[in-house]
Structure formats: C-alpha cells, structure tokens
Design a protein around this motif. Structure first.
Motif, mmCIF file in Angstrom:
data_model
loop_
_atom_site.group_PDB
_atom_site.id
_atom_site.type_symbol
_atom_site.label_atom_id
_atom_site.label_comp_id
_atom_site.label_asym_id
_atom_site.label_seq_id
_atom_site.Cartn_x
_atom_site.Cartn_y
_atom_site.Cartn_z
ATOM 1 N N GLY A 1 70.924 -8.444 78.665
ATOM 2 C CA GLY A 1 71.014 -8.345 77.127
ATOM 3 C C GLY A 1 71.874 -7.280 76.628
ATOM 4 N N THR A 19 63.252 -10.143 69.915
ATOM 5 C CA THR A 19 63.648 -10.987 71.171
ATOM 6 C C THR A 19 63.616 -12.486 71.145
ATOM 7 O OG1 THR A 19 62.683 -8.912 72.768
ATOM 8 C CG2 THR A 19 63.636 -11.056 74.167
ATOM 9 N N VAL A 75 63.157 -6.238 79.208
ATOM 10 C CA VAL A 75 64.419 -6.292 78.439
ATOM 11 C C VAL A 75 63.558 -6.759 76.586
ATOM 12 C CG1 VAL A 75 66.682 -8.038 77.194
ATOM 13 C CG2 VAL A 75 66.174 -7.504 79.467
ATOM 14 N N THR A 124 67.671 -12.758 74.777
ATOM 15 C CA THR A 124 67.265 -12.527 76.352
ATOM 16 C C THR A 124 67.566 -13.603 77.730
ATOM 17 O OG1 THR A 124 66.393 -10.779 78.662
ATOM 18 C CG2 THR A 124 65.333 -11.230 76.624
ATOM 19 N N ILE A 126 69.733 -5.172 83.459
ATOM 20 C CA ILE A 126 70.896 -6.057 82.294
ATOM 21 C C ILE A 126 72.063 -5.674 82.365
ATOM 22 C CG2 ILE A 126 70.088 -5.199 80.309
ATOM 23 C CD1 ILE A 126 67.405 -3.810 80.340
ATOM 24 N N SER A 166 62.586 -10.648 82.014
ATOM 25 C CA SER A 166 63.557 -10.830 81.077
ATOM 26 C C SER A 166 62.380 -10.149 80.117
ATOM 27 C CB SER A 166 63.186 -12.299 80.202
ATOM 28 O OG SER A 166 62.401 -12.705 80.637
#
Length: 213
Positions: free
Chosen positions: A126, A174, A163, A152, A87, A160
C-alpha cells in the motif's frame, strides 16, 4: 477505535499518520532515532497521536504500516506483529539499499520479502506508488471523476480489503493486483509507478508492466 502503528516516520509515514487521524484512527508512530525526536510531529498531529519505539508501535497496532527503507526491513519487529495486518509501503532503490539479487533477477518482490520476514503477519502492499504530498493533497470523494486510484496486493483477502477500506477513507479508489507474487507490477520504474491515474488507467498500466526493468 482502531490504532494504526506506524514504523517509520519519514515522508510517507508522517503523511499516512495525518490522513489516519483525519479519518478517525489513533496513531502510534516510531522512527529509528527514538520517540523523543518525534515531539514536534506528535504535537502537530494532536491528541490522537503518540510516539514510541518500533516495538511499542507494533505492540499498540491493530494494523501496522511499515515505511522504512528496504535495507532496514529485517529490523522490523516480528513477534509484536504476529496475527496482524501489516501494510508495506516499501520500494527498492538499489542506490540506497544496495543490490538485492533476487529483486534484480525478478525472482522476488519487495513486499514478498517483508511477508517472509513476518511469517505470522498478513502483509499487504500500500501507498508505494504515490508521492507523500499527494496522500493528503490529492484525495477526492467517491464518485468524483478526478478521484485517483492506488494499487494493493496481498496473499490475504482481509489485508487487501483493509487497504481498500483505508484508501477509500483517505480519498482514493483501489485496484487489487492479487497475490504478492504479482505485486512487482507496481514496483519502481513500472508504468504505474508514481503517476496520477484513475482505475482504468491503473489497470492498463499494471497489465503492461515488465517483470524486470
């Protein structure tokens, strides 16, 4: 239990460490000055945290977080991160990092540069557009109207997805921008950068972002 290796123990790195431990992860954290300089932070974080070198944090990591100044990204160890999700929290500040022509011209992205440096890792963007204090101070449970959204981006779905899972555990929704070629939409000085926004607002801000600023 998953271990998160954090390369960079500044404001963002230490805050991610706090939330990761609160969420049940083990943490190995490093900085550029040596693990002995992290004794106070590790004592605060408790028994689920240890300090190490960048290589040790990378080796211990099931998932790594790179949170060093962009100008130092080429110092991130490559081989210990092979095959791992990484990340990237980095942002481009030419005042600190020096001018990078490909970024100034809109020909590259910050996280794409780290992915190129780590060709055998799966890099996702992130935590790059939130103030460090808000990582611990602005979390809300799922479904709360006050819940904030973060973006993300990755060329790898599992990166992804991780994250997204981590954001949810930390208390955030997200928005997945898609591939790293689109990750410029949440870089510095774009509409979505470091403002508080919900999912719909973040999606709107990403859509109106200019390629260069």
């Amino acid at each position: 239990m998953t271990t998160i290796g954090i390369i960079g123990a500044g404001n963002i790195g230490s805050q991610v460490a706090r939330k990761a431990i609160e969420s049940g992860y083990d943490v190995v954290i490093s900085n550029s000055r040596g693990p002995e300089t992290l004794a106070d932070l590790v004592a605060e974080l408790g028994p689920k945290a240890t300090a190490g070198t960048a290589v040790q944090a990378a080796e211990a990591a099931d998932v790594a977080v790179v949170t060093v100044p962009l100008k130092a990204y080429a110092d991130v160890p490559v081989e210990p991160l092979a095959g791992k999700i990484v990340i990237d929290t980095n942002n481009y500040y030419f005042e600190r990092d020096g001018h990078i022509d490909a970024l100034d011209k809109g020909e590259a992205t910050v996280t794409g540069m780290l992915q190129a440096h780590l060709p055998t890792s799966r890099v996702a963007k992130g935590f790059n557009h939130i103030m460090a204090v808000d990582i611990t101070g602005d979390a809300h449970p799922a479904g709360d109207p006050a819940r904030r959204a973060l973006a993300t981006s990755s060329d790898f779905a599992d990166a992804s997805d991780f994250v997204t899972k981590l954001y949810d555990e930390f208390g955030f929704d997200t928005v997945n921008i898609g591939p790293l070629s689109e990750s410029w939409r949440v870089e510095r000085d774009r509409p979505a950068y470091v403002i508080r926004q919900n999912t719909a607002e973040l999606e709107a801000n990403l859509a109106k972002a200019p390629r260069t600023v």
